[in-house]
Design a protein around this motif. Sequence first.
Motif, PDB file in Angstrom:
ATOM      1  N   GLN A   7       0.873  -1.283  -0.064  1.00 35.59           N
ATOM      2  CA  GLN A   7       0.124   0.017   0.134  1.00 35.59           C
ATOM      3  C   GLN A   7       0.867   1.193  -0.098  1.00 35.59           C
ATOM      4  OE1 GLN A   7      -2.420  -0.561   3.339  1.00 35.59           O
ATOM      5  NE2 GLN A   7      -4.040  -1.540   2.377  1.00 35.59           N
ATOM      6  N   HIS A   8       1.748   1.130   0.734  1.00 36.68           N
ATOM      7  CA  HIS A   8       2.991   2.459   0.955  1.00 36.68           C
ATOM      8  C   HIS A   8       3.642   2.457  -0.382  1.00 36.68           C
ATOM      9  CE1 HIS A   8       5.432   5.448   2.757  1.00 36.68           C
ATOM     10  NE2 HIS A   8       6.461   4.704   2.214  1.00 36.68           N
ATOM     11  N   HIS A   9       3.975   1.641  -1.111  1.00 34.75           N
ATOM     12  CA  HIS A   9       4.692   1.773  -2.418  1.00 34.75           C
ATOM     13  C   HIS A   9       3.805   2.210  -3.366  1.00 34.75           C
ATOM     14  CE1 HIS A   9       7.784   0.751  -5.043  1.00 34.75           C
ATOM     15  NE2 HIS A   9       7.017   0.147  -5.906  1.00 34.75           N
ATOM     16  N   LYS A  10       2.640   1.715  -3.553  1.00 34.86           N
ATOM     17  CA  LYS A  10       1.621   2.166  -4.658  1.00 34.86           C
ATOM     18  C   LYS A  10       1.202   3.425  -4.278  1.00 34.86           C
ATOM     19  CE  LYS A  10       1.692  -1.519  -7.039  1.00 34.86           C
ATOM     20  NZ  LYS A  10       2.065  -1.617  -8.290  1.00 34.86           N
ATOM     21  N   ARG A  11       1.061   3.710  -2.986  1.00 37.09           N
ATOM     22  CA  ARG A  11       0.416   5.338  -2.795  1.00 37.09           C
ATOM     23  C   ARG A  11       1.494   6.383  -3.120  1.00 37.09           C
ATOM     24  NH1 ARG A  11      -2.599   7.007   2.415  1.00 37.09           N
ATOM     25  NH2 ARG A  11      -2.579   9.369   2.363  1.00 37.09           N
ATOM     26  N   LYS A  12       2.629   5.895  -2.891  1.00 34.22           N
ATOM     27  CA  LYS A  12       3.853   6.708  -3.302  1.00 34.22           C
ATOM     28  C   LYS A  12       3.827   7.092  -4.794  1.00 34.22           C
ATOM     29  CE  LYS A  12       8.572   7.530  -1.463  1.00 34.22           C
ATOM     30  NZ  LYS A  12       9.659   6.974  -0.914  1.00 34.22           N
ATOM     31  N   ALA A  13       3.689   6.130  -5.646  1.00 34.73           N
ATOM     32  CA  ALA A  13       3.761   6.155  -7.191  1.00 34.73           C
ATOM     33  C   ALA A  13       2.589   7.204  -7.293  1.00 34.73           C
ATOM     34  CB  ALA A  13       3.530   5.185  -7.753  1.00 34.73           C
ATOM     35  N   ILE A  14       1.255   6.972  -6.806  1.00 36.62           N
ATOM     36  CA  ILE A  14      -0.110   7.612  -7.249  1.00 36.62           C
ATOM     37  C   ILE A  14       0.214   9.331  -6.978  1.00 36.62           C
ATOM     38  CG2 ILE A  14      -2.412   7.593  -6.787  1.00 36.62           C
ATOM     39  CD1 ILE A  14      -2.401   4.753  -6.461  1.00 36.62           C
ATOM     40  N   GLU A  15       0.831   9.359  -5.665  1.00 32.20           N
ATOM     41  CA  GLU A  15       0.856  10.574  -5.250  1.00 32.20           C
ATOM     42  C   GLU A  15       1.881  11.491  -6.132  1.00 32.20           C
ATOM     43  OE1 GLU A  15       1.643  11.199  -1.054  1.00 32.20           O
ATOM     44  OE2 GLU A  15      -0.186  10.124  -0.770  1.00 32.20           O
ATOM     45  N   THR A  16       2.837  10.720  -6.566  1.00 30.74           N
ATOM     46  CA  THR A  16       4.065  11.277  -7.594  1.00 30.74           C
ATOM     47  C   THR A  16       3.214  11.961  -8.844  1.00 30.74           C
ATOM     48  OG1 THR A  16       5.692  10.043  -6.439  1.00 30.74           O
ATOM     49  CG2 THR A  16       6.142  11.009  -8.686  1.00 30.74           C
ATOM     50  N   THR A  17       2.649  10.850  -9.265  1.00 34.20           N
ATOM     51  CA  THR A  17       1.866  11.035 -10.432  1.00 34.20           C
ATOM     52  C   THR A  17       0.780  12.390 -10.570  1.00 34.20           C
ATOM     53  OG1 THR A  17       2.040   8.754 -11.161  1.00 34.20           O
ATOM     54  CG2 THR A  17       0.307   9.950 -12.398  1.00 34.20           C
ATOM     55  N   GLY A  18       0.090  12.249  -9.296  1.00 41.80           N
ATOM     56  CA  GLY A  18      -0.773  13.458  -9.251  1.00 41.80           C
ATOM     57  C   GLY A  18      -0.045  14.549  -9.059  1.00 41.80           C
ATOM     58  N   SER A  19       0.997  14.772  -8.284  1.00 45.59           N
ATOM     59  CA  SER A  19       2.025  15.836  -8.423  1.00 45.59           C
ATOM     60  C   SER A  19       2.377  16.428  -9.691  1.00 45.59           C
ATOM     61  CB  SER A  19       3.007  15.874  -7.505  1.00 45.59           C
ATOM     62  OG  SER A  19       4.284  16.743  -7.391  1.00 45.59           O
ATOM     63  N   LEU A  20       2.727  15.374 -10.419  1.00 48.74           N
ATOM     64  CA  LEU A  20       3.276  15.814 -11.886  1.00 48.74           C
ATOM     65  C   LEU A  20       2.016  16.473 -12.737  1.00 48.74           C
ATOM     66  CD1 LEU A  20       5.406  12.858 -12.874  1.00 48.74           C
ATOM     67  CD2 LEU A  20       5.979  15.267 -12.206  1.00 48.74           C
ATOM     68  N   ILE A  21       0.890  15.841 -12.390  1.00 50.51           N
ATOM     69  CA  ILE A  21      -0.428  16.322 -13.223  1.00 50.51           C
ATOM     70  C   ILE A  21      -0.562  17.742 -12.709  1.00 50.51           C
ATOM     71  CG2 ILE A  21      -2.813  15.894 -13.656  1.00 50.51           C
ATOM     72  CD1 ILE A  21      -2.217  12.921 -13.602  1.00 50.51           C
ATOM     73  N   SER A  22      -0.556  17.949 -11.548  1.00 54.82           N
ATOM     74  CA  SER A  22      -0.996  19.289 -11.079  1.00 54.82           C
ATOM     75  C   SER A  22       0.094  20.400 -11.356  1.00 54.82           C
ATOM     76  CB  SER A  22      -1.096  19.228  -9.382  1.00 54.82           C
ATOM     77  OG  SER A  22      -0.019  18.885  -8.748  1.00 54.82           O
ATOM     78  N   GLN A  23       1.341  19.917 -11.476  1.00 56.54           N
ATOM     79  CA  GLN A  23       2.045  20.930 -11.880  1.00 56.54           C
ATOM     80  C   GLN A  23       2.024  21.300 -13.382  1.00 56.54           C
ATOM     81  OE1 GLN A  23       6.241  19.315 -11.440  1.00 56.54           O
ATOM     82  NE2 GLN A  23       5.812  19.582  -9.296  1.00 56.54           N
ATOM     83  N   LEU A  24       1.476  20.509 -14.264  1.00 58.08           N
ATOM     84  CA  LEU A  24       1.210  20.574 -15.679  1.00 58.08           C
ATOM     85  C   LEU A  24      -0.019  21.711 -15.826  1.00 58.08           C
ATOM     86  CD1 LEU A  24       2.028  20.128 -18.586  1.00 58.08           C
ATOM     87  CD2 LEU A  24       0.449  18.354 -18.518  1.00 58.08           C
ATOM     88  N   LEU A  25      -1.074  21.334 -14.914  1.00 58.47           N
ATOM     89  CA  LEU A  25      -2.246  22.035 -15.068  1.00 58.47           C
ATOM     90  C   LEU A  25      -2.078  23.495 -14.758  1.00 58.47           C
ATOM     91  CD1 LEU A  25      -4.813  19.514 -13.451  1.00 58.47           C
ATOM     92  CD2 LEU A  25      -4.725  20.023 -15.929  1.00 58.47           C
ATOM     93  N   MET A  37      -8.615  16.012 -19.887  1.00 60.73           N
ATOM     94  CA  MET A  37      -8.057  14.771 -20.384  1.00 60.73           C
ATOM     95  C   MET A  37      -6.908  15.099 -21.351  1.00 60.73           C
ATOM     96  SD  MET A  37     -10.015  12.161 -23.195  1.00 60.73           S
ATOM     97  CE  MET A  37      -9.412  13.343 -24.291  1.00 60.73           C
ATOM     98  N   LEU A  38      -6.982  16.187 -22.149  1.00 62.31           N
ATOM     99  CA  LEU A  38      -5.981  16.383 -22.922  1.00 62.31           C
ATOM    100  C   LEU A  38      -4.572  17.092 -22.093  1.00 62.31           C
ATOM    101  CD1 LEU A  38      -7.753  18.417 -25.600  1.00 62.31           C
ATOM    102  CD2 LEU A  38      -6.798  16.243 -25.794  1.00 62.31           C
ATOM    103  N   PHE A  39      -4.807  17.647 -20.952  1.00 58.49           N
ATOM    104  CA  PHE A  39      -3.700  17.944 -20.078  1.00 58.49           C
ATOM    105  C   PHE A  39      -2.929  16.764 -19.858  1.00 58.49           C
ATOM    106  CE2 PHE A  39      -5.513  22.222 -19.439  1.00 58.49           C
ATOM    107  CZ  PHE A  39      -4.675  22.961 -19.993  1.00 58.49           C
ATOM    108  N   VAL A  40      -3.669  15.813 -19.090  1.00 58.95           N
ATOM    109  CA  VAL A  40      -3.141  14.581 -18.732  1.00 58.95           C
ATOM    110  C   VAL A  40      -2.615  13.761 -20.087  1.00 58.95           C
ATOM    111  CG1 VAL A  40      -3.771  12.145 -17.797  1.00 58.95           C
ATOM    112  CG2 VAL A  40      -4.821  14.317 -17.043  1.00 58.95           C
ATOM    113  N   LEU A  41      -2.980  13.620 -21.379  1.00 64.48           N
ATOM    114  CA  LEU A  41      -2.402  13.065 -22.216  1.00 64.48           C
ATOM    115  C   LEU A  41      -1.035  13.989 -22.555  1.00 64.48           C
ATOM    116  CD1 LEU A  41      -2.749  11.214 -24.848  1.00 64.48           C
ATOM    117  CD2 LEU A  41      -4.063  13.072 -25.934  1.00 64.48           C
ATOM    118  N   ALA A  42      -1.284  15.201 -22.537  1.00 61.93           N
ATOM    119  CA  ALA A  42       0.121  15.811 -22.842  1.00 61.93           C
ATOM    120  C   ALA A  42       1.067  15.642 -21.807  1.00 61.93           C
ATOM    121  CB  ALA A  42      -0.097  17.517 -22.833  1.00 61.93           C
ATOM    122  N   LEU A  43       0.692  15.474 -20.689  1.00 59.23           N
ATOM    123  CA  LEU A  43       1.615  14.839 -19.539  1.00 59.23           C
ATOM    124  C   LEU A  43       2.468  13.316 -20.016  1.00 59.23           C
ATOM    125  CD1 LEU A  43       3.138  15.211 -16.845  1.00 59.23           C
ATOM    126  CD2 LEU A  43       1.303  13.983 -15.755  1.00 59.23           C
TER     127      LEU A  43
END
Length: 67
Positions: free
Chosen positions: A18-36, A53-59
Motif C-alpha cells: 500500500q505504501h509503495h503504490k500510494r507513493k507512485a500515485i501521489e507522485t503522478t498526481g503531483s506531476l499532473i497538478s504541475q502541468l495544469l 483529459m488533454l492535459f493528462v495526455l500531454a503529460l
Amino acid sequence: MRKSNSQRPVPGYVQFLQHHKRKAIETTGSLISQLLPKSIHAVTAKGFELKVMLFVLALSVNLWVST
C-alpha cells in the motif's frame, strides 16, 4: 494507511505494498497538478472534462518523449 492501534490491522506485506503504490500515485498526481494551469476556463462539463483529459495526455506524451 491504518493506525498502529487499529482494531483491524493489515499484515506487514500488505502495508508495504500500500505504501509503495500510494507513493507512485501521489507522485503522478503531483506531476499532473504541475502541468495544469491555475484555472481552466470551460463553459460546459464536457468541455472541462475534455481539457483535463488533454492535459493528462500531454503529460504522458511529455514523459514518454523525455525518457
